[in-house]
Design an enzyme around this catalytic site. Structure first.
Site, PDB file in Angstrom:
ATOM      1  N   GLU A 142       0.836  -1.214   0.000  1.00  0.00           N
ATOM      2  CA  GLU A 142       0.000   0.000   0.000  1.00  0.00           C
ATOM      3  C   GLU A 142       0.869   1.261   0.000  1.00  0.00           C
ATOM      4  O   GLU A 142       0.853   2.043   0.957  1.00  0.00           O
ATOM      5  CB  GLU A 142      -0.933   0.001   1.214  1.00  0.00           C
ATOM      6  CG  GLU A 142      -2.011  -1.050   1.164  1.00  0.00           C
ATOM      7  CD  GLU A 142      -3.087  -0.880   2.241  1.00  0.00           C
ATOM      8  OE1 GLU A 142      -2.836  -0.163   3.217  1.00  0.00           O
ATOM      9  OE2 GLU A 142      -4.165  -1.460   2.095  1.00  0.00           O
ATOM     10  N   GLU A 298      -6.782  -7.518  -0.020  1.00  0.00           N
ATOM     11  CA  GLU A 298      -7.119  -7.379   1.397  1.00  0.00           C
ATOM     12  C   GLU A 298      -8.566  -6.951   1.542  1.00  0.00           C
ATOM     13  O   GLU A 298      -9.012  -5.991   0.911  1.00  0.00           O
ATOM     14  CB  GLU A 298      -6.259  -6.293   2.070  1.00  0.00           C
ATOM     15  CG  GLU A 298      -4.817  -6.660   2.283  1.00  0.00           C
ATOM     16  CD  GLU A 298      -4.083  -5.549   3.031  1.00  0.00           C
ATOM     17  OE1 GLU A 298      -4.730  -4.828   3.818  1.00  0.00           O
ATOM     18  OE2 GLU A 298      -2.879  -5.387   2.808  1.00  0.00           O
TER      19      GLU A 298
HETATM   20  C1  GLA Z   1      -3.841  -2.250   5.332  1.00  0.00           C
HETATM   21  C2  GLA Z   1      -2.463  -2.902   5.368  1.00  0.00           C
HETATM   22  C3  GLA Z   1      -2.423  -4.149   6.175  1.00  0.00           C
HETATM   23  C4  GLA Z   1      -3.215  -3.991   7.445  1.00  0.00           C
HETATM   24  C5  GLA Z   1      -4.627  -3.637   7.087  1.00  0.00           C
HETATM   25  C6  GLA Z   1      -5.542  -3.540   8.279  1.00  0.00           C
HETATM   26  O1  GLA Z   1      -4.625  -2.633   4.312  1.00  0.00           O
HETATM   27  O2  GLA Z   1      -1.983  -3.167   4.081  1.00  0.00           O
HETATM   28  O3  GLA Z   1      -1.082  -4.435   6.475  1.00  0.00           O
HETATM   29  O4  GLA Z   1      -2.653  -2.987   8.214  1.00  0.00           O
HETATM   30  O5  GLA Z   1      -4.615  -2.382   6.473  1.00  0.00           O
HETATM   31  O6  GLA Z   1      -6.844  -3.226   7.895  1.00  0.00           O
END
Ligand code: GLA
Length: 691
Positions: A142, A298
């Site tokens: 991210e 995710e």
């Molecule tokens: C983001 C991050 C993950 C985690 C999630 C929690 O998407 O990429 O590592 O921290 O949030 O929701």
């Protein structure tokens, strides 16, 4: 269909790893993103490397039939990096350092960070590029999620280089930024700083370049790692996880460098527009690589930990949200994370395997989902499924939300309002750049296209000329790609297309302007002005009914357009609020205000009928969402009542022939229904509603 999660075995003793693989198999998991935050475990000190544990984990996963999406582990530098190389730390606009102790504490343009990260990636790639378990590469994590703007000296130097490449000469930069204003003319590139804390507004043209630069720096980090992976002979798909409509990164410029688009999406259970907003995000993500399935990397099985309040998901919502991703093009469904952490900031975040174990509602939902996805098998790729394209453009987003404008506009919120009017009608929408307007749509919706590039304007004009229907406005075609007014007023590129001359912005405000009119605005006064501006409305009549609009009531004059609605209140009373113009074989509509909910619904209804746009499925019961990807129609009942939907085809999970699909609340059905059969029905539905 890929199914799995982020897997962080480095947080657990080795005894747990065998149980992990066994339970992954039980849940139907076939892929994990491995080692995303494992840098300090792999390289505990600058000259100490430990791959043995990773070898063991990868081998165990492989033996268990679980594929690996191997992370490059560069998202959280270990403590020794920050202590030894403080120049890798990012800096805020007032010059204060961000310190280690969390994650993402690296300056994206720091040459030292890039060197150290590069060495880690090189070693990982050389060791695992040929490993049969490794099927994908997960670069960084991210990018920009927590920290997207770094004002450090590393950023300063990189910014000067970036500007030198962009403009060649300082004169060209001065012209592009309009620096004769406020004595800002630069004599050389080394006089330029990042927009650090200043007494008042920074030059808006420079802010636009700064946004481009910060997006590019994050992209450069990704590209540097990608190059290293390729140089080491990696042949697996390489990508990183996007975050839907994430303002700091222009994903449309990033997308060509991703082998597959991957996205993270955490719909907020408390958001009344949760379904609309998530649908938009998934459509945006699909549209970044037309025709190619994407992956959801995710989502949460249940509650997250990072909102002020974190309720869980109602029964069935996990399946319904997952189905929305599949419906809108995803071929991979993954979670943050596999096993709930027992320490650290995210120990209250849900996971596939809850800390409370397998006798839990979450584990039941996770295994059920795994079984359903396995039953689905291979799905058709997303096709050319949308007749409507909604323009959403990052440069425009950045520019329109710069300060010192007639009114403050939340571009994403406004785009979502337009999107929602189509979503409510079950109409499928692609999300495009203005430059892609020509590619075979029936209706292009381009709200608030404040910054309009020439190529974008030409594509839009061609689209209309060739028979398409356009709707645009308000506050459209105001500035060029440098955020400067063009010579000749406004609507200089699209004036002929919409058949209008643009006179004035007509910003609306409520009863208080929020300022005394003397001296500088206090913070409180600015707040009051904001609230008042948000309350300002203008009325107009359209199709025999009275509606209101907000933000602006522009002063536009028809030079060829037909006036469909006129303002009935305020400064612009009597002047055009909605217009329609023939241009070539098509037509262009203009809205001179932001229509409120009911007005937008009426305008969209009229546009749909004018352009012959059809819903995915006719006669959808309230609360049911339908989306198409090639021959697959997905139906999701987000409502509280059972529903029955008429779609004929084959149930993709069971192989049974269907004509009527019953859906319980949160129920989901995947129906293979060839396009021809569906559009025949949709035709008659459209015909019926038009009457
Ligand atoms: C983001 C991050 C993950 C985690 C999630 C929690 O998407 O990429 O590592 O921290 O949030 O929701």
């Amino acid at each position: 269909m890929l199914y799995g999660a982020d897997y962080n075995p480095d947080q657990w003793p080795e005894e747990v790893w065998d149980e992990d693989v066994r339970l992954m198999q039980e849940a139907g998991v076939n892929i994990v993103s491995l080692g995303i935050f494992a840098w300090s475990r792999i390289q505990p000190a600058e000259d100490v490397w430990d791959f043995a544990w990773l070898d063991t984990v990868i081998d165990k996963l492989h033996a268990g039939g679980i594929q690996v999406n191997l992370a490059t582990a560069t998202a959280s530098p270990p403590p020794w990096v920050s202590a030894t190389y403080p120049e890798t730390l990012p800096v805020d606009e007032s010059g204060a350092s961000y310190w280690p102790g969390s994650r993402q504490h690296f300056a994206p343009s720091s040459p030292t960070y890039r060197r150290l990260a590069g060495e880690l990636v090189r070693r990982l790639a050389e060791r695992y590029a040929q490993h049969p378990a490794v099927v994908m590469w997960h670069v960084g994590n991210e990018f920009g999620c927590h920290l997207w703007m770094d004002f450090s000296d590393a950023a300063r130097d990189a910014y000067r280089d970036w500007l030198t490449k962009r403009y060649g000469t300082i004169d060209a930069l001065n012209a592009a930024w309009g620096t004769s204003f406020w004595s800002q003319t630069y004599g050389a590139f080394h006089e330029i700083f990042p927009p650090r804390l200043a007494p008042y507004s920074h030059n808006p043209s420079s802010m636009l370049d700064w946004r481009r630069f910060t997006s590019d720096m994050l992209l450069e980090c990704y590209l540097a790692e990608r190059e290293i992976l390729l140089a080491a002979g990696a042949t697996q798909p390489i990508t990183t996880n996007f975050m839907g409509p994430f303002k700091p990164a222009d994903y449309r410029r990033w997308a060509p460098h991703m082998d597959v688009i991957a996205d993270d999406c955490y719909p907020d259970p408390a958001n009344p527009h949760r379904i609309r907003d998530a649908a938009f995000q998934r459509d945006l993500i699909r549209s970044l690589k037309p025709g190619v399935p994407w992956m959801l990397w995710e989502q949460a099985t249940d509650a997250v930990n990072w909102r002020p309040g974190n309720p869980g998901k109602r029964p069935g919502v996990l399946m319904a949200e997952t189905a929305q991703s599949i419906a809108r093009g995803a071929d991979g469904i993954m979670f943050f994370q596999w096993r709930q952490s027992r320490a650290g900031s995210e120990k209250f975040h849900s996971a596939m395997l809850p800390h409370a174990g397998t006798s839990t509602r979450t584990w039941g939902a996770v295994t059920e989902l795994g079984a359903r996805l396995a039953a689905l098998g291979d799905l058709p790729a997303p096709g050319r499924d949308a007749q409507v394209a909604l323009v959403f453009d990052w440069e425009n987003w950045w520019a329109v939300e710069e300060r010192d404008h007639p009114t403050e506009i939340d571009y994403l919120a406004l785009t979502l309002e337009w999107y929602g009017a189509f979503h409510d009608r079950g109409i499928q929408v692609d999300i495009i750049a203005p430059e892609d307007a020509g590619t075979g749509y029936d209706l292009v919706v381009a709200p608030v296209l404040y910054l309009l590039r020439e190529e974008g304007a030409s594509a839009i004009a061609r689209f209309v000329e060739d028979g398409g229907t356009l709707v645009t406005g308000p506050f459209t075609d105001i500035v060029d790609e440098h955020d400067q007014f063009r010579t000749g007023g406004f609507l200089t590129l699209l004036g002929d297309v919409v058949g209008l001359r643009y006179e004035d912005f007509g910003a609306l405000a409520g009863e208080s302007s929020g300022g005394s009119g003397v001296g500088a605005l206090s913070a409180d006064a600015t707040q009051a002005a904001r609230a008042a501006a948000a309350r300002g409305t203008a009325s107009f009549s359209f199709d025999g009914a009275s509606y209101s609009g907000r933000l602006v009531a522009e002063s536009v004059h028809a030079t060829g357009a037909t006036i469909l609605a006129a303002f009935t209140t305020g400064l612009q009373a009597g002047s055009a609020a909605i217009t329609r113009n023939r241009f070539g074989a098509g037509e262009a509509w203009y809205v001179a205000t932001q229509p409120d909910h009911d007005a937008l619904a009426a305008v969209v209804e009229a546009l749909v009928s004018a352009s012959g746009v059809r819903p995915v499925v006719g006669d959808l019961p309230t609360g049911v969402e339908a989306a198409r990807r090639g021959d697959l129609v997905t139906l999701i009942n987000h409502g509280d009542d059972p529903a029955l939907v008429a779609v004929s085809g084959t149930d993709a999970e069971t192989g049974a022939a269907v004509a009527q699909v019953p859906l319980e609340p949160q129920g989901v059905a995947f129906i293979l229904s060839p396009v021809e059969a569906l559009s025949a029905r949709a035709e008659s539905f459209a015909g019926a509603t038009n009457r």
